[in-house]
Design an enzyme around this catalytic site. Structure first.
Site, mmCIF file in Angstrom:
data_model
loop_
_atom_site.group_PDB
_atom_site.id
_atom_site.type_symbol
_atom_site.label_atom_id
_atom_site.label_comp_id
_atom_site.label_asym_id
_atom_site.label_seq_id
_atom_site.Cartn_x
_atom_site.Cartn_y
_atom_site.Cartn_z
ATOM 1 N N HIS A 55 2.672 3.893 -8.405
ATOM 2 C CA HIS A 55 3.238 5.224 -8.107
ATOM 3 C C HIS A 55 3.810 5.927 -9.335
ATOM 4 O O HIS A 55 4.605 6.846 -9.203
ATOM 5 C CB HIS A 55 4.323 5.140 -7.018
ATOM 6 N N SER A 103 -1.049 1.680 -1.852
ATOM 7 C CA SER A 103 0.114 2.337 -1.280
ATOM 8 C C SER A 103 -0.035 3.843 -1.417
ATOM 9 O O SER A 103 -0.542 4.330 -2.425
ATOM 10 C CB SER A 103 1.377 1.862 -2.013
ATOM 11 N N GLU A 127 -1.039 11.103 -3.651
ATOM 12 C CA GLU A 127 -1.543 10.035 -4.508
ATOM 13 C C GLU A 127 -1.672 8.747 -3.734
ATOM 14 O O GLU A 127 -1.021 8.542 -2.721
ATOM 15 C CB GLU A 127 -0.667 9.841 -5.751
#
Length: 161
Positions: A55, A103, A127
């Site tokens: 992330h 994720s 994303e």
């Protein structure tokens, strides 16, 4: 040498696939993504959903070639960009089965609470990351034998669109 059970063979272009989210499953944060939650976001952002590592916006590592919401969840297929140091390392780590988590990074648009869980009915996806520890246990890069059915579902869905 033949791949062992834990290895995930990548093709020469560093391509892989898997489920970034699975519907109707509780994640470690108490969220449950509901079927259809990605539809509007995918229609609007399809080519602007980034592939990151952990992330981190400073760590783009690849490109998502296909993002399809099917009956199971959000099936994704993409490739790592060659020559990017982190992407090259990820290719080796994924190939050896040392890293396989996915994720989603998103903003909640519409959610409800039920039985102490947050049900996500509509999200703005921006994303999808390759991660060490996914919040949703089933959000994983798939082994080729497990991805076959999902790939067929993804292809069918893209033909319908």
């Amino acid at each position: 040498m033949a791949p062992t059970k834990g290895r995930i063979p990548l093709d020469a272009d560093g391509r892989f696939s898997g489920y970034a989210s699975v519907f109707n499953r509780r994640d470690d944060g108490g969220d449950v993504v509901m079927p259809g939650a990605f539809a509007r976001s995918l229609a609007r952002r399809r080519n602007r959903i980034r592939m990151l590592f952990q992330h981190d916006p400073k760590e783009p590592v690849g490109i998502w070639d296909s993002l399809v919401e099917d009956g199971h969840g959000l099936f994704v297929a993409g490739h790592l960009v060659p020559g990017v140091e982190r992407a090259d390392a990820l290719r080796r780590l994924i190939g050896e089965g040392a890293l396989d988590g996915l994720s989603i990074g998103f903003r909640t648009v519409r959610a409800t609470k039920a039985n102490g869980l947050r049900q996500l009915w509509q999200i703005d996806l921006y994303e999808i990351s390759i991660v060490t520890f996914p919040m949703l246990e089933d959000a994983r890069i798939a082994r080729p034998d497990l991805a076959t059915g999902a790939a067929i579902a993804a292809a069918t869905q893209s033909i319908r669109n």
